[in-house]
Design a protein around this motif. Structure first.
Motif, PDB file in Angstrom:
ATOM      1  N   TYR A 110       0.834  -1.193   0.000  1.00 39.17           N
ATOM      2  CA  TYR A 110       0.000   0.000   0.000  1.00 39.17           C
ATOM      3  C   TYR A 110       0.869   1.243   0.000  1.00 39.17           C
ATOM      4  O   TYR A 110       1.938   1.274   0.608  1.00 39.17           O
ATOM      5  N   SER A 111       0.393   2.280  -0.677  1.00 40.43           N
ATOM      6  CA  SER A 111       1.063   3.579  -0.668  1.00 40.43           C
ATOM      7  C   SER A 111       0.305   4.492   0.273  1.00 40.43           C
ATOM      8  O   SER A 111      -0.877   4.273   0.573  1.00 40.43           O
ATOM      9  N   THR A 112       0.984   5.527   0.732  1.00 36.15           N
ATOM     10  CA  THR A 112       0.324   6.442   1.654  1.00 36.15           C
ATOM     11  C   THR A 112       0.450   7.875   1.173  1.00 36.15           C
ATOM     12  O   THR A 112       1.430   8.262   0.551  1.00 36.15           O
ATOM     13  N   HIS A 146      -3.286  11.934   4.087  1.00 35.49           N
ATOM     14  CA  HIS A 146      -4.477  11.532   4.828  1.00 35.49           C
ATOM     15  C   HIS A 146      -5.114  10.267   4.276  1.00 35.49           C
ATOM     16  O   HIS A 146      -6.314  10.057   4.464  1.00 35.49           O
ATOM     17  N   CYS A 147      -4.339   9.460   3.583  1.00 38.48           N
ATOM     18  CA  CYS A 147      -4.948   8.268   3.003  1.00 38.48           C
ATOM     19  C   CYS A 147      -3.920   7.151   2.803  1.00 38.48           C
ATOM     20  O   CYS A 147      -2.726   7.381   2.795  1.00 38.48           O
ATOM     21  N   VAL A 148      -4.447   5.975   2.661  1.00 37.14           N
ATOM     22  CA  VAL A 148      -3.671   4.802   2.292  1.00 37.14           C
ATOM     23  C   VAL A 148      -4.342   4.266   1.029  1.00 37.14           C
ATOM     24  O   VAL A 148      -5.560   4.134   0.980  1.00 37.14           O
TER      25      VAL A 148
END
Length: 138
Positions: free
Chosen positions: A3-5, A8-10
């Motif tokens: 997963y990338s980040t 404020h999100c993944v």
């Protein structure tokens, strides 16, 4: 699955993108091919797009990329096709004569997420495309 980040999100957004030259002219060779590759890399780096795999054939481009959620695919394609067309025609004057009054790239593009097929299938397809670029896409 990695997963990338963002701030404020993944996210995990993978896209297979394909676009071709106008009338499928086979002009992506030698220095032109290298320059288009460099421009696409530059646009992706500027917009936070990770290129997982990319293949340039004589008449079309395949890219498998990870795109942040803030970026719309149509805007990414507009940036890559527009900037590469403008710069390549300016840097290689013989192309400008050939494409006078026309676009360097064809009108549309193909885009799919890897939800319907696995990532391994896309990567395997691109690997076979490197080995035999003319037959794999037809």
């Amino acid at each position: 699955m990695q997963y990338s980040t963002g701030k404020h999100c993944v996210f995990y957004h993978r896209y297979h993108l394909v676009w071709s030259t106008e009338y499928r002219y086979k002009v992506l060779r030698g220095d032109i091919k290298l320059r288009v590759r460099d421009i696409c890399r530059q646009v992706c780096a500027e917009n936070g797009v990770d290129i997982i795999r990319g293949v340039l054939s004589n008449d079309h481009v395949h890219m498998f990329v990870s795109v942040p959620p803030k970026l719309v695919i149509s805007n990414l394609m507009r940036l890559m096709k527009g900037r590469s067309s403008h710069k390549v025609q300016r840097e290689f004057p013989h192309l400008k004569k050939r494409y006078w009054g026309q676009q360097f790239w064809g009108r549309g593009y193909f885009s799919t997420t890897n939800g319907a097929i696995t990532e391994d299938v896309v990567l395997q397809y691109l690997q076979t495309h490197i080995q035999n670029p003319t037959d794999a896409s037809r």
